[in-house]
Design a protein around this motif. Structure first.
Motif, mmCIF file in Angstrom:
data_model
loop_
_atom_site.group_PDB
_atom_site.id
_atom_site.type_symbol
_atom_site.label_atom_id
_atom_site.label_comp_id
_atom_site.label_asym_id
_atom_site.label_seq_id
_atom_site.Cartn_x
_atom_site.Cartn_y
_atom_site.Cartn_z
ATOM 1 N N ALA A 194 21.400 -8.219 7.316
ATOM 2 C CA ALA A 194 22.786 -7.745 7.332
ATOM 3 C C ALA A 194 23.757 -8.900 7.106
ATOM 4 C CB ALA A 194 23.086 -7.043 8.649
ATOM 5 N N LEU A 195 23.503 -10.024 7.749
ATOM 6 C CA LEU A 195 24.388 -11.177 7.590
ATOM 7 C C LEU A 195 24.348 -11.714 6.160
ATOM 8 C CD1 LEU A 195 23.634 -12.999 10.959
ATOM 9 C CD2 LEU A 195 25.760 -11.850 10.325
ATOM 10 N N ALA A 196 23.161 -11.703 5.550
ATOM 11 C CA ALA A 196 23.046 -12.185 4.171
ATOM 12 C C ALA A 196 23.773 -11.262 3.208
ATOM 13 C CB ALA A 196 21.570 -12.295 3.789
ATOM 14 N N ARG A 197 23.635 -9.961 3.400
ATOM 15 C CA ARG A 197 24.324 -9.003 2.531
ATOM 16 C C ARG A 197 25.839 -9.128 2.675
ATOM 17 N NH1 ARG A 197 20.914 -3.461 3.457
ATOM 18 N NH2 ARG A 197 22.779 -2.544 2.500
ATOM 19 N N ALA A 198 26.290 -9.354 3.923
ATOM 20 C CA ALA A 198 27.729 -9.522 4.147
ATOM 21 C C ALA A 198 28.236 -10.795 3.467
ATOM 22 C CB ALA A 198 28.021 -9.560 5.642
ATOM 23 N N ASP A 218 31.003 -13.148 13.598
ATOM 24 C CA ASP A 218 32.147 -13.525 12.771
ATOM 25 C C ASP A 218 31.657 -14.319 11.565
ATOM 26 O OD1 ASP A 218 34.176 -12.430 14.305
ATOM 27 O OD2 ASP A 218 34.694 -14.304 15.318
ATOM 28 N N ILE A 219 32.267 -14.058 10.412
ATOM 29 C CA ILE A 219 32.021 -14.882 9.238
ATOM 30 C C ILE A 219 33.382 -15.260 8.648
ATOM 31 C CG2 ILE A 219 30.913 -15.098 6.992
ATOM 32 C CD1 ILE A 219 29.048 -12.832 7.746
ATOM 33 N N ALA A 220 33.728 -16.536 8.737
ATOM 34 C CA ALA A 220 34.977 -17.001 8.133
ATOM 35 C C ALA A 220 34.813 -17.045 6.619
ATOM 36 C CB ALA A 220 35.334 -18.379 8.667
ATOM 37 N N CYS A 221 35.872 -16.722 5.903
ATOM 38 C CA CYS A 221 35.803 -16.683 4.450
ATOM 39 C C CYS A 221 37.178 -16.954 3.853
ATOM 40 C CB CYS A 221 35.277 -15.331 3.973
ATOM 41 S SG CYS A 221 36.334 -13.935 4.427
ATOM 42 N N ALA A 248 33.355 -17.711 -0.515
ATOM 43 C CA ALA A 248 33.150 -18.968 0.212
ATOM 44 C C ALA A 248 32.883 -18.725 1.693
ATOM 45 C CB ALA A 248 34.363 -19.892 0.034
ATOM 46 N N PRO A 249 31.877 -17.911 2.022
ATOM 47 C CA PRO A 249 31.607 -17.618 3.438
ATOM 48 C C PRO A 249 31.070 -18.843 4.163
ATOM 49 C CG PRO A 249 29.830 -16.787 2.067
ATOM 50 C CD PRO A 249 30.899 -17.268 1.121
ATOM 51 N N THR A 301 34.503 -9.651 10.792
ATOM 52 C CA THR A 301 33.713 -9.396 11.986
ATOM 53 C C THR A 301 32.833 -8.181 11.765
ATOM 54 O OG1 THR A 301 35.533 -10.260 13.339
ATOM 55 C CG2 THR A 301 33.785 -9.078 14.483
ATOM 56 N N LEU A 302 31.543 -8.353 12.016
ATOM 57 C CA LEU A 302 30.563 -7.273 11.908
ATOM 58 C C LEU A 302 30.171 -6.856 13.314
ATOM 59 C CD1 LEU A 302 30.461 -8.722 9.129
ATOM 60 C CD2 LEU A 302 28.002 -8.267 9.092
ATOM 61 N N ILE A 303 30.178 -5.539 13.587
ATOM 62 C CA ILE A 303 29.955 -5.049 14.951
ATOM 63 C C ILE A 303 29.032 -3.843 14.917
ATOM 64 C CG2 ILE A 303 31.050 -4.233 17.070
ATOM 65 C CD1 ILE A 303 33.745 -5.343 15.766
#
Length: 297
Positions: free
Chosen positions: A20-24, A44-47, A30-31, A6-8
């Motif tokens: 930011a989402l691409a760097r994360a 949220d990014i499941a991985c 396997a995002p 989770t990025l906040i």
């Protein structure tokens, strides 16, 4: 076991954009496609797990260096908590109440220095509290009304955090090493179910310079978490706690999700999650709440 990163960011300073989402995503294994919890604010990014969650968090922070974003990596299941405990001073409010009281006797700088050392864990909490309270002798008990009215500010996102969790069935308690003169008022203002703190001794309407024993310190905070969890038949993983000082460490360690909010270095290093950029709604996004679910005043 799948994980969720989770990025906040702070609601007033949205920082979660496509870059930011691409760097994360590049830092994760396997995002999956990001799920926006609040546009520009939280996602949220499941991985897949390719290491311990803390190691993945460290990798994410490195990938997002320079972007004001907090991160937490957890198991996807069981994120929503059913019991929430919070510290008050410098957590649910922006001030230290004892420092503000000391200002009325010309001792704010001295007391603030002692407070800072105690919160950093450099000196024991209990004797430091007794030493500071002695300096307040003679102040009228009614001074608390002025301090609350003129000097205290609720931390951004705090009322929304408590209201939202309560709206979804969670129980909340304000547990402070401060004083009932303030926790009673702040608990009511924010919406906590109960509050616990220390009692300043009063005689003829004035503070005696003493605090009732036993002092509510770090072990008492942890004990309150255990008591409330057991009373509700909850697992440790069902609980969340937030604080900023060394006297919060035992409580944060006992909670399923212990959160360091704008915390002292030792606390930030020990806590499972740390919030350095967001406000207190970060604790909702960490549980997977979306902006549409946040209860406003």
């Amino acid at each position: 076991m799948s994980l969720v990163a989770t990025l906040i960011s702070h609601p007033d300073r949205p920082a979660i954009d496509a870059q930011a989402l691409a760097r994360a995503a590049e830092a994760l294994s396997a995002p999956q496609a990001p799920v926006l919890l609040a546009a520009g604010i939280a996602a949220d990014i499941a991985c897949e797990p390719d290491g311990a969650p803390q190691a993945i968090e460290a990798r994410l922070r490195e990938a997002l260096a320079g972007i004001p974003v907090d991160v937490v990596v957890q198991e996807g299941e069981g994120r929503r908590k059913h019991l929430f405990l919070a510290d008050m001073d410098s957590t649910m409010i922006g001030q230290e109440c004892i420092d503000e009281l000391a200002d009325f006797v010309g001792a704010k700088a001295l007391v603030a220095e002692i407070t800072e050392r105690a919160m950093r864990g450099e000196i024991a909490f209990e004797p430091a509290l007794r030493e500071r309270v002695m300096l307040l002798k003679g102040l009228p008990e009614s001074i608390a009304d002025e301090v609350v009215r003129e000097r205290l500010t609720l931390t951004s996102g705090g009322p929304e955090l408590v209201r939202t969790m309560r709206a979804h069935g969670a129980y909340s308690a304000l547990v402070s090493g401060g004083f009932t003169l303030f926790t009673a008022r702040i608990a009511e203002m924010v919406g906590f179910d109960e509050h616990h703190s220390n009692v300043l001794m009063v005689e003829d309407g004035r503070l005696t310079g003493e605090v009732a024993e036993p002092i509510l310190g770090k072990e008492a905070k942890r004990a309150n978490l255990e008591r409330l969890r057991q009373a509700r038949g909850l697992a440790a993983s069902d609980t969340m706690a937030v604080g900023d000082g060394a006297n919060d460490l035992a409580m944060l360690g006992e909670a399923g999700l212990g959160v360091a909010y704008r915390a002292k270095p030792a606390v930030a290093a020990a806590a499972r999650m740390r919030v350095e950029h967001g406000d207190l709604t970060a604790l909702l996004y960490a549980q997977g709440y979306s902006i549409k679910e946040i209860a406003r005043g």
